[in-house]
Design a protein around this motif. Structure first.
Motif, PDB file in Angstrom:
ATOM      1  N   ALA A   1      77.435   8.571 -19.545  1.00 28.04           N
ATOM      2  CA  ALA A   1      75.977   8.740 -19.753  1.00 28.04           C
ATOM      3  C   ALA A   1      75.149   7.574 -19.766  1.00 28.04           C
ATOM      4  CB  ALA A   1      75.483   9.909 -20.541  1.00 28.04           C
ATOM      5  N   GLU A   2      74.067   7.463 -19.017  1.00 25.20           N
ATOM      6  CA  GLU A   2      73.129   6.268 -19.219  1.00 25.20           C
ATOM      7  C   GLU A   2      71.667   6.524 -18.494  1.00 25.20           C
ATOM      8  OE1 GLU A   2      75.259   2.382 -17.706  1.00 25.20           O
ATOM      9  OE2 GLU A   2      75.309   3.540 -16.075  1.00 25.20           O
ATOM     10  N   PRO A   3      70.867   5.913 -19.266  1.00 28.62           N
ATOM     11  CA  PRO A   3      69.479   6.114 -19.055  1.00 28.62           C
ATOM     12  C   PRO A   3      69.248   5.332 -17.688  1.00 28.62           C
ATOM     13  CG  PRO A   3      69.674   4.876 -21.043  1.00 28.62           C
ATOM     14  CD  PRO A   3      70.949   4.876 -20.476  1.00 28.62           C
ATOM     15  N   GLU A   4      68.038   6.011 -17.029  1.00 30.95           N
ATOM     16  CA  GLU A   4      67.725   5.058 -15.707  1.00 30.95           C
ATOM     17  C   GLU A   4      67.181   3.773 -15.973  1.00 30.95           C
ATOM     18  OE1 GLU A   4      64.467   7.167 -13.873  1.00 30.95           O
ATOM     19  OE2 GLU A   4      65.693   8.591 -12.942  1.00 30.95           O
TER      20      GLU A   4
ATOM     21  N   VAL B   1      72.442  14.579 -19.805  1.00 35.47           N
ATOM     22  CA  VAL B   1      73.003  14.471 -18.345  1.00 35.47           C
ATOM     23  C   VAL B   1      73.355  15.847 -18.057  1.00 35.47           C
ATOM     24  CG1 VAL B   1      73.461  12.157 -18.499  1.00 35.47           C
ATOM     25  CG2 VAL B   1      75.211  13.622 -19.172  1.00 35.47           C
ATOM     26  N   LEU B   2      73.987  16.806 -19.293  1.00 33.71           N
ATOM     27  CA  LEU B   2      74.054  18.052 -19.009  1.00 33.71           C
ATOM     28  C   LEU B   2      73.026  19.156 -18.789  1.00 33.71           C
ATOM     29  CD1 LEU B   2      77.226  18.406 -21.543  1.00 33.71           C
ATOM     30  CD2 LEU B   2      77.306  18.211 -19.136  1.00 33.71           C
ATOM     31  N   ARG B   3      71.935  18.811 -19.692  1.00 35.81           N
ATOM     32  CA  ARG B   3      70.990  19.677 -19.937  1.00 35.81           C
ATOM     33  C   ARG B   3      70.228  19.577 -18.647  1.00 35.81           C
ATOM     34  NH1 ARG B   3      69.130  22.525 -23.504  1.00 35.81           N
ATOM     35  NH2 ARG B   3      66.920  22.083 -23.489  1.00 35.81           N
TER      36      ARG B   3
ATOM     37  N   PRO C   1      78.697  21.064 -14.684  1.00 40.26           N
ATOM     38  CA  PRO C   1      79.769  21.502 -14.962  1.00 40.26           C
ATOM     39  C   PRO C   1      80.094  22.908 -14.316  1.00 40.26           C
ATOM     40  CG  PRO C   1      78.311  21.991 -17.014  1.00 40.26           C
ATOM     41  CD  PRO C   1      77.540  21.096 -15.940  1.00 40.26           C
ATOM     42  N   ARG C   2      81.190  22.958 -14.069  1.00 41.29           N
ATOM     43  CA  ARG C   2      81.733  24.244 -13.309  1.00 41.29           C
ATOM     44  C   ARG C   2      81.614  25.351 -14.440  1.00 41.29           C
ATOM     45  NH1 ARG C   2      86.436  21.376 -14.631  1.00 41.29           N
ATOM     46  NH2 ARG C   2      88.231  22.562 -15.564  1.00 41.29           N
ATOM     47  N   ASP C   3      81.732  26.634 -14.138  1.00 34.70           N
ATOM     48  CA  ASP C   3      81.663  27.871 -15.013  1.00 34.70           C
ATOM     49  C   ASP C   3      82.571  27.754 -15.844  1.00 34.70           C
ATOM     50  OD1 ASP C   3      80.364  30.052 -15.975  1.00 34.70           O
ATOM     51  OD2 ASP C   3      81.963  31.349 -14.867  1.00 34.70           O
ATOM     52  N   GLY C   4      82.581  27.821 -17.163  1.00 35.77           N
ATOM     53  CA  GLY C   4      83.308  27.918 -18.024  1.00 35.77           C
ATOM     54  C   GLY C   4      84.188  26.428 -18.570  1.00 35.77           C
ATOM     55  N   GLU C   5      83.585  25.547 -18.153  1.00 33.62           N
ATOM     56  CA  GLU C   5      84.330  24.225 -18.255  1.00 33.62           C
ATOM     57  C   GLU C   5      83.849  23.799 -19.724  1.00 33.62           C
ATOM     58  OE1 GLU C   5      83.746  19.439 -16.784  1.00 33.62           O
ATOM     59  OE2 GLU C   5      82.745  21.271 -15.568  1.00 33.62           O
ATOM     60  N   ARG C   6      85.287  23.307 -20.475  1.00 34.61           N
ATOM     61  CA  ARG C   6      85.036  23.044 -21.637  1.00 34.61           C
ATOM     62  C   ARG C   6      84.702  21.561 -21.909  1.00 34.61           C
ATOM     63  NH1 ARG C   6      91.156  25.648 -21.410  1.00 34.61           N
ATOM     64  NH2 ARG C   6      90.855  24.364 -19.742  1.00 34.61           N
ATOM     65  N   ILE C   7      83.489  21.072 -22.633  1.00 35.61           N
ATOM     66  CA  ILE C   7      83.138  19.989 -22.519  1.00 35.61           C
ATOM     67  C   ILE C   7      82.989  19.506 -24.012  1.00 35.61           C
ATOM     68  CG2 ILE C   7      81.037  18.500 -21.806  1.00 35.61           C
ATOM     69  CD1 ILE C   7      80.700  20.378 -19.489  1.00 35.61           C
ATOM     70  N   GLY C   8      83.456  18.142 -24.525  1.00 33.28           N
ATOM     71  CA  GLY C   8      82.879  17.390 -25.624  1.00 33.28           C
ATOM     72  C   GLY C   8      81.879  16.509 -25.490  1.00 33.28           C
TER      73      GLY C   8
END
Length: 315
Positions: free
Chosen positions: A202-205, A285-287, A293-300
């Motif tokens: 994840a990076e800023p523009e 980057v997620l919000r 993410p795909r539905d139910g993807e497990r993310i840290g």
């Protein structure tokens, strides 16, 4: 290349056991990233408020282990989290550390460094001036530059975050990591890649060193202009980080400053967590949908630092 390997990570985990604070992981509620199962890795609870303590402790312990720590000890001159992590590690292991700060540095940084036993020298008008003077001292004294001396060791120290995250969440699919110069990114990539996880950088523009390097297939200098520049403002990615990005299961995701600010405020409003803008970039980057993410993807999501002024949050 100086990317860490499995042996480096194993040794780092052994060195840091009982030295650093273990990783705390918090399950995010459904409103944070609808559809995904998101966990927040609270590495900002680490000594000195960032992952840099892991990186520095592994470096110092390894140099002492093989007898290569010079009598002059360590030198720092970034004026950022790396200096605090190195000062803490040096104090923890009884090693001298001299820190060079420019006159423009915040007084609070000098005070925190001194609290960790650092010999702080305020020199030059800017941090760039301080870095030049520090380089002269390193040449004269033989001291180790704690930031640049051995990227493999510092990255492996940071990579123990990934090891602990997988131990806590063995069914994880994806790890999201904010990227500056790429030391933490490299270490976490090395620790989770053997398990088949996707790594999202994840990076800023306004600070896209990883994206620029990926596009060019070589390290490129970039301009830096972002609210997260104090922690993610590297003008270039490391060669090791680019190598991981080209060979591991990696996705690049970029967000603007407004998304970063919104994610940081969400962490405060929803969880009462105060983090740096650089840390919030990983959640942003997620919000924002830069990575969907795909539905139910497990993310840290690694929240890596909290050396920030909370005054601009809605307190």
């Amino acid at each position: 290349m100086h990317e860490p390997g499995p042996e480096d990570l194993t040794k780092a985990a052994d060195r840091l056991a009982g030295v650093v604070r273990p990783l705390t992981v918090l399950r995010a509620d459904a409103a944070t990233v609808p559809g995904a199962r998101v966990h927040l890795a609270l590495e900002f609870l680490q000594h000195t408020g960032s992952f840099k303590a892991r990186a520095a402790a592994n470096l110092v312990a390894a140099l002492l282990e093989d007898g290569s720590m010079p009598a002059a000890g360590l030198v720092t001159s970034t004026g950022r989290n790396a200096d605090l992590g190195a000062a803490w590690a040096a104090q923890r292991y009884g090693v001298p550390l001299r820190s060079y700060l420019g006159e423009s540095a915040a007084p609070s940084m000098a005070a925190r460094l001194r609290a960790h036993g650092a010999d702080v020298r305020i020199v030059g008008a800017s941090q760039t001036d301080a870095q030049r003077i520090a380089a002269d001292y390193i040449t004269e004294s033989g001291a180790v530059d704690a930031y640049t001396h051995d990227e493999r060791l510092t990255s492996a120290g940071a990579g123990t975050i990934g090891l602990e995250l997988i131990e806590t969440l063995p069914d994880l699919d994806t790890v999201v990591v904010a990227v500056g110069a790429g030391g933490m990114f490299s270490g976490i990539a090395a620790s989770v890649q053997p398990h088949g996880l996707l790594i999202v950088g994840a990076e800023p523009e306004g600070s896209q060193a990883l994206r620029a390097a990926l596009d060019a297939h070589e390290v490129r200098d970039v301009d830096v202009d972002s609210i997260a520049a104090d922690s993610l403002g590297a003008p270039r990615i490391s060669a090791a980080a680019l190598n991981w990005a080209l060979t591991a299961n990696v996705r690049s995701a970029v967000v603007d400053d407004a998304a970063i600010v919104a994610a940081r405020r969400h962490l405060w409003d929803r969880y009462r967590l105060v983090v740096e803008h650089g840390s919030a970039t990983a959640l942003a980057v997620l919000r924002e949908g830069a990575y969907v993410p795909r539905d139910g993807e497990r993310i840290g999501v690694v929240l890596c630092g909290a050396n920030t002024d909370p005054a601009d949050l809605r307190l």
